[in-house]
Write an enzyme that holds these catalytic residues in place. Structure first.
Site, PDB file in Angstrom:
ATOM      1  N   GLU A 204     -41.090  58.359-103.019  1.00 14.80           N
ATOM      2  CA  GLU A 204     -42.411  58.357-103.142  1.00 14.80           C
ATOM      3  C   GLU A 204     -42.793  56.718-102.654  1.00 14.80           C
ATOM      4  OE1 GLU A 204     -45.111  58.783-101.542  1.00 14.80           O
ATOM      5  OE2 GLU A 204     -45.775  60.418-102.757  1.00 14.80           O
ATOM      6  N   ASP A 280     -47.440  63.720-100.047  1.00 12.96           N
ATOM      7  CA  ASP A 280     -48.804  63.770 -99.862  1.00 12.96           C
ATOM      8  C   ASP A 280     -49.199  64.889 -98.756  1.00 12.96           C
ATOM      9  OD1 ASP A 280     -47.804  62.414 -97.742  1.00 12.96           O
ATOM     10  OD2 ASP A 280     -48.742  60.520 -98.345  1.00 12.96           O
ATOM     11  N   HIS A 399     -45.176  70.492 -72.593  1.00 11.31           N
ATOM     12  CA  HIS A 399     -46.441  70.587 -73.324  1.00 11.31           C
ATOM     13  C   HIS A 399     -47.051  69.239 -73.859  1.00 11.31           C
ATOM     14  CE1 HIS A 399     -44.871  70.846 -77.465  1.00 11.31           C
ATOM     15  NE2 HIS A 399     -43.587  71.361 -76.918  1.00 11.31           N
TER      16      HIS A 399
END
Ligand code: AHR
Ligand code: AHR
Length: 481
Positions: A204, A280, A399
């Site tokens: 984190e 997150d 694309h």
């Protein structure tokens, strides 16, 4: 013995065991994963061929024939119910309705295990799975181990292709609230030797490659097609190990104390489980997952070495990514629509726009060239193909924001991936459907005569399920020019 039998005999039992390719306990006969098909929205479970065996991919192939399938659940084989499902919105929203992440195609990552076909989980940017109500995972500073078998050649630099322990709120609650395997070439936080991709630990607010929060030359760039990525963490200790999942043994890239910035010692693990995303719900990353587990307790190196030997003995190998009409590299092809009312339309381009136009043997030479494509070896994956414009050599169908456009090959990784397509037997039963390598839920589709890579239902207008099967099925012939 299977991986979780080995961890159990080392007194560090699996508390979560996920795989779409095989059973991770030698006695396991239950469901491995669930798929949902586009034709009627129904689901079915895929189980091993026998106790402890490889997934019964034939059940999926039959259930998904003439339609599309998504992987809706990756079951937990540990008995704790730690199943992985479509990840909800958190700090970041996913691309699906209500901010959920995308689900993976069931056919994006075919492999064989000891010659038997199985499917991994090919995760495009936007795809994510999680379990925010786990049972038995490590919390706080408790010790845990984990491994994941990944496609070492499928990665990017976005945050964060992770598997492991994360926040139960899908939001960033601070340093030390995660402990997950990361794979990719993100350099925002840490990095290793060379240009990546690297195995790192997502703890984190940081991807850690060793003791320094920044660069650690002991963490090598990896290029194994199948990589076994191993991470473990306990009170003021953690280790990163990896190896070729198809041969040989593990190497240790780091084994030592927790990082010095505040919050990582002690850890504040929350115990949720994520796959393919950051803590997150950052969902820009891509990667492919075949199998992985999380344990209770800090496994010994010897236990992990035995698991590596078991993975090697499972004999992961690549499988064909294509089916249907065979394409010859160097040949020129044209692709005709099959939707009723459009069967005189061919894939062509007008400037950068890829569209359909009515083309015939009496069309102008210019139009014939605009509707002809030279088949090239896939720029990002040689098992698939790329399509070069006959009238604009050096430019390819790619694309961009899910529209097909003609673009010069700038030799970037992004262009190569966006210009690689894997044809398969036509979903309608006619011709071929041209699947995007990088977004295998998506196929060449004409919608109001413009070409997109479309999914069978989804948030864009061009994802409409109405007429999908016909709109994505093309008859391939020799090129007009
Ligand atoms: O630690 C890297 C990432 O930072 C985490 O995965 C995410 O939660 C945060 O954005
Ligand atoms: O077409 C989808 C994605 O949109 C492409 O991969 C990327 O190049 C663009 O941002």
């Amino acid at each position: 013995a299977a991986p979780c039998d080995i961890y159990a005999s080392g007194n560090t039992p699996c508390i979560a065991a996920h795989s779409t390719t095989r059973a991770l306990y030698s006695a396991y006969t239950g469901a491995l994963y669930q798929v949902k098909r586009g034709s009627d929205g129904t689901t079915t479970d895929i189980s091993p061929l026998s106790a402890g065996g490889v997934a019964n991919a034939a059940v999926q192939d039959k259930f998904c024939s003439s339609t599309t399938c998504l992987i809706t659940i990756i079951y937990d084989q540990s008995g704790r119910g730690n199943h992985l499902k479509q990840a909800p919105p958190g700090g970041f929203k996913g691309p699906e309705a209500n901010g959920y992440d995308n689900l993976a195609s069931a056919v994006g990552a075919p492999v064989t295990l000891d010659g038997k076909k199985a499917y991994g989980v090919f995760m495009s940017p936007g795809t994510g799975y999680s379990n925010n109500a786990p049972s038995g995972t490590a919390t706080g500073d408790e010790a845990e181990g984990m491994y994941a078998v990944l496609d070492g050649t499928h990665y990017n630099g976005a945050c964060c292709f992770d598997y492991g322990n994360a926040e139960i709120s899908s939001t960033d609650t601070g340093n030390g609230h995660m402990e997950a395997i990361y794979y990719g070439d993100n350099t925002i936080w840490g990095s290793g030797a060379g240009s990546g991709p690297w195995l790192m630990a997502d703890l984190e607010n940081g991807l850690f490659s060793g003791s320094s929060p920044a660069n650690n030359p002991g963490d090598p760039s990896l290029s194994y097609r199948f990589v076994n990525a191993v991470l473990k963490g306990g009170p003021n200790k953690w280790a990163l190990r990896a190896g070729n999942a198809a041969s040989g043994s593990l190497s240790t890239y780091y084994n030592g104390a927790r990082p010095s910035p505040s919050g990582y010692n002690p850890m504040s693990k929350e115990g949720a489980i994520i796959l393919g995303i950051g803590g997150d719900n950052s969902n820009g990353a891509q990667g492919t997952f075949y199998e992985g587990v999380m344990t209770s307790g800090y496994p010994t190196d010897a236990t992990e070495n035995s698991v590596q030997a078991n993975i090697v003995a499972a004999k992961y190998a690549t499988a064909s990514l294509t089916s249907g009409t065979a394409l010859t590299v160097g040949s020129s092809i044209s692709l005709r629509a099959t939707t009723s009312g459009y069967t005189t339309h061919y894939i062509a381009h007008t400037g950068a726009t890829i569209n359909t136009q009515v083309v015939s043997s009496s069309s102008t030479t210019d139009l014939k060239k605009q509707a002809s494509w030279t088949v090239r070896t896939g720029l990002a994956n040689s098992a698939c193909f790329s399509f070069e414009s006959v009238d604009t050599p050096g430019s390819f169908i790619r694309h961009a924001d899910f529209a097909l456009v003609l673009a010069a090959n700038d030799d970037t990784k992004a262009l190569h991936e966006d210009a690689t397509f894997c044809p398969q037997t036509g979903i309608s039963g006619q011709g071929s459907s041209i699947r995007s390598w990088s977004y295998p839920t998506r196929y060449f589709r004409h919608f109001e005569n413009t070409l997109y890579i479309a999914s069978n239902g989804g948030v864009h207008e061009f994802d409409s399920a109405t007429s999908f099967n016909d709109d994505v099925s093309w008859v391939i012939s020799n090129g007009f020019a």
